[in-house]
Write a protein that holds these residues in place. Structure first.
Motif, PDB file in Angstrom:
ATOM      1  N   TYR A 149       0.839  -1.212   0.000  1.00 46.27           N
ATOM      2  CA  TYR A 149       0.000   0.000   0.000  1.00 46.27           C
ATOM      3  C   TYR A 149       0.872   1.260   0.000  1.00 46.27           C
ATOM      4  N   ARG A 156       1.378   6.643  -6.812  1.00 52.86           N
ATOM      5  CA  ARG A 156       0.231   7.524  -7.063  1.00 52.86           C
ATOM      6  C   ARG A 156       0.658   8.996  -6.991  1.00 52.86           C
ATOM      7  N   ALA A 174     -11.712   8.857  -2.899  1.00 54.96           N
ATOM      8  CA  ALA A 174     -11.086   7.622  -3.389  1.00 54.96           C
ATOM      9  C   ALA A 174     -11.267   6.485  -2.398  1.00 54.96           C
ATOM     10  N   CYS A 175     -10.855   5.310  -2.840  1.00 58.37           N
ATOM     11  CA  CYS A 175     -10.713   4.159  -1.963  1.00 58.37           C
ATOM     12  C   CYS A 175      -9.552   3.337  -2.499  1.00 58.37           C
ATOM     13  N   ALA A 176      -8.951   2.550  -1.635  1.00 63.49           N
ATOM     14  CA  ALA A 176      -7.857   1.662  -2.048  1.00 63.49           C
ATOM     15  C   ALA A 176      -8.012   0.376  -1.247  1.00 63.49           C
ATOM     16  N   TYR A 209      -1.095  12.909   6.671  1.00 60.80           N
ATOM     17  CA  TYR A 209      -0.705  11.868   7.632  1.00 60.80           C
ATOM     18  C   TYR A 209       0.787  11.993   7.958  1.00 60.80           C
ATOM     19  N   PHE A 220      -5.850  11.679  -1.469  1.00 56.48           N
ATOM     20  CA  PHE A 220      -7.304  11.674  -1.670  1.00 56.48           C
ATOM     21  C   PHE A 220      -7.971  12.612  -0.674  1.00 56.48           C
ATOM     22  N   ARG A 222     -11.511  13.323   1.745  1.00 58.82           N
ATOM     23  CA  ARG A 222     -12.497  12.501   2.469  1.00 58.82           C
ATOM     24  C   ARG A 222     -13.808  12.402   1.704  1.00 58.82           C
ATOM     25  N   GLY A 238     -13.589   5.893   0.911  1.00 54.15           N
ATOM     26  CA  GLY A 238     -13.437   4.825   1.872  1.00 54.15           C
ATOM     27  C   GLY A 238     -13.150   5.445   3.236  1.00 54.15           C
ATOM     28  N   ILE A 242     -10.625   5.441  12.014  1.00 49.03           N
ATOM     29  CA  ILE A 242      -9.446   6.272  12.245  1.00 49.03           C
ATOM     30  C   ILE A 242      -9.923   7.596  12.819  1.00 49.03           C
ATOM     31  N   CYS A 322      -6.265  -1.145   3.931  1.00 48.87           N
ATOM     32  CA  CYS A 322      -4.891  -0.689   3.698  1.00 48.87           C
ATOM     33  C   CYS A 322      -4.024  -0.566   4.957  1.00 48.87           C
ATOM     34  N   GLU A 329     -14.012  -1.009   6.147  1.00 50.67           N
ATOM     35  CA  GLU A 329     -13.967   0.304   5.505  1.00 50.67           C
ATOM     36  C   GLU A 329     -15.287   0.484   4.750  1.00 50.67           C
TER      37      GLU A 329
HETATM   38  C1  3EB Z   1      -7.822   5.996   5.615  1.00 51.13           C
HETATM   39  O1  3EB Z   1      -8.683   6.778   6.030  1.00 51.13           O
HETATM   40  C2  3EB Z   1      -8.295   4.610   5.289  1.00 51.13           C
HETATM   41  O2  3EB Z   1      -5.433   5.409  -0.325  1.00 51.13           O
HETATM   42  O3  3EB Z   1      -7.004   6.092  -1.670  1.00 51.13           O
HETATM   43  C3  3EB Z   1      -9.472   5.315   2.598  1.00 51.13           C
HETATM   44  C4  3EB Z   1      -9.809   5.924   1.383  1.00 51.13           C
HETATM   45  C5  3EB Z   1      -8.185   4.810   2.755  1.00 51.13           C
HETATM   46  C6  3EB Z   1      -8.880   6.029   0.353  1.00 51.13           C
HETATM   47  C7  3EB Z   1      -6.617   5.671  -0.565  1.00 51.13           C
HETATM   48  C8  3EB Z   1      -7.266   4.917   1.712  1.00 51.13           C
HETATM   49  C9  3EB Z   1      -7.593   5.522   0.518  1.00 51.13           C
HETATM   50  O4  3EB Z   1      -6.627   6.290   5.538  1.00 51.13           O
HETATM   51  C10 3EB Z   1      -7.789   4.111   4.009  1.00 51.13           C
END
Ligand code: 3EB
Length: 345
Positions: A149, A156, A174-176, A209, A220, A222, A238, A242, A322, A329
């Protein structure tokens, strides 16, 4: 076509391994994302096939993005697309080597995928990414000293840079998620106009992060809000258990789900403040719930179904999340219309 038909619509069909009669008419389809065994007999429509088991019902689900007009499409590099003048759907499959292979091949695949997406989006005149779906195998595997990841996040970001995009603004929802095999699959929606990016006040933005989650942050938002002629679309990324940047409720799928619902409520509230249409509620959303362990289905389902504004449309999929400590998720989509148009037949 009915005058009140939305300009962009999401339809989720269970068990779409055979084409239902209502869908034999592909002329309004922008694109498809098929999960499980679903395969669409529609060579002219871009179709992302995701090798991901569907839980608690039929063995397959097909997500269909529909247009009120007749989209046209083609190929741009390795990408298949269709567009209707306002929206572009595209998808591509990128061989990233096998799970046992080096991590750098996934990083390169992610970079090529995103560089190619931005090149196509710019060339076709839909430069604003609104929503991205990312699926690849072995997401939690460590290769070359770095979890896949995290390799994906490096690639990316490189793709965003190659496309001349910012890494901390104008980001898509997004989502992964991790599959148990198969290539990197990326699907996306892009628009002529920029969406509104929405963040979650309970969470640090993912692009901020701290480095303990990898050398490059995920790229990405939210959520994103996209105005369209008949209202607006809300895309919730996603969302997991958290808070701040930390995982909560390690080992407890039910508690992670409850925390995730609190995050979804917080993003929906933030979206309602940012939206010109507003009025979104959890109950109006189509949810996709990814579970790491199929055995957690009952524990995850309970808090969703007992929520006061329980959503009507929920699909459960088995996927790796991830972070190794995340068990669930949830992503979601809604369409909102201003009251004046909602009343028309
Ligand atoms: C998070 O909040 C959980 O890497 O595109 C959620 C949505 C998550 C998108 C991405 C990762 C992604 O970090 C994981």
């Amino acid at each position: 076509m009915n005058m009140a038909a939305p300009l962009l619509a999401l339809e989720v069909l269970p068990g779409a391994s055979v084409l239902p009669p209502a869908l034999s008419d592909w002329q309004h389809a922008l694109g498809l994302i098929c999960y499980g065994e679903a395969t669409a007999d529609a060579s002219e429509v871009p179709c992302a096939s995701v090798a991901m088991p569907v839980l608690g019902g039929s063995g397959s689900v097909c997500e269909i993005w529909r247009s009120a007009s007749r989209p046209t499409g083609g190929r741009h590099g390795s990408l298949s697309y269709r567009e209707d003048g306002a929206m572009l759907f595209g998808c591509l499959t990128c061989d990233d080597g096998t799970m046992a292979d080096s991590g750098s091949s996934l990083r390169e695949a992610a970079r090529e995928a995103y560089a190619g997406i931005f090149a196509a989006a710019d060339a076709l005149g839909f430069p604003h990414l609104v929503r991205c779906w990312n699926y690849f195998s072995g997401i939690n595997l460590e290769v070359d000293g770095l979890e896949r990841y995290r390799q994906f996040n490096i690639g990316r970001q490189e793709g965003f840079r190659a496309g001349g995009r910012a890494l901390d603004a104008n980001l898509p929802a997004a989502c992964a998620l991790g599959t148990h095999g198969g290539p990197l699959v990326v699907a996306f929606l892009a628009a002529r106009e920029a969406p509104i990016q929405v963040e979650n006040p309970r969470q640090i933005s993912a692009y901020d992060y701290p480095p303990e989650y990898g050398p490059r942050s995920p790229t990405f938002a939210r959520a994103s809000l996209l105005a369209c002629a008949d209202g607006e679309f809300l895309f919730l990324s996603g969302t997991a258990s958290i808070v701040g940047h930390r995982t909560l409720h390690v080992g407890d799928a039910g508690a992670q789900t409850t925390e995730t619902l609190a995050n979804l409520h917080a993003v929906i509230a933030a979206a309602n403040r940012a939206s010109r249409v507003g009025g979104y509620a959890l109950g109006d959303l189509a949810l996709k719930v990814y579970l790491r362990n199929a055995g957690d289905l009952a524990a995850v389902r309970a808090p969703i179904e007992s929520a006061p504004d329980a959503p009507a449309e929920v699909v459960f999929l088995q996927a790796d999340i991830c972070r190794r400590d995340l068990l669930v998720e949830i992503e979601a989509t809604a369409h909102s219309r201003p009251p004046s148009t909602a009343a028309s037949p």
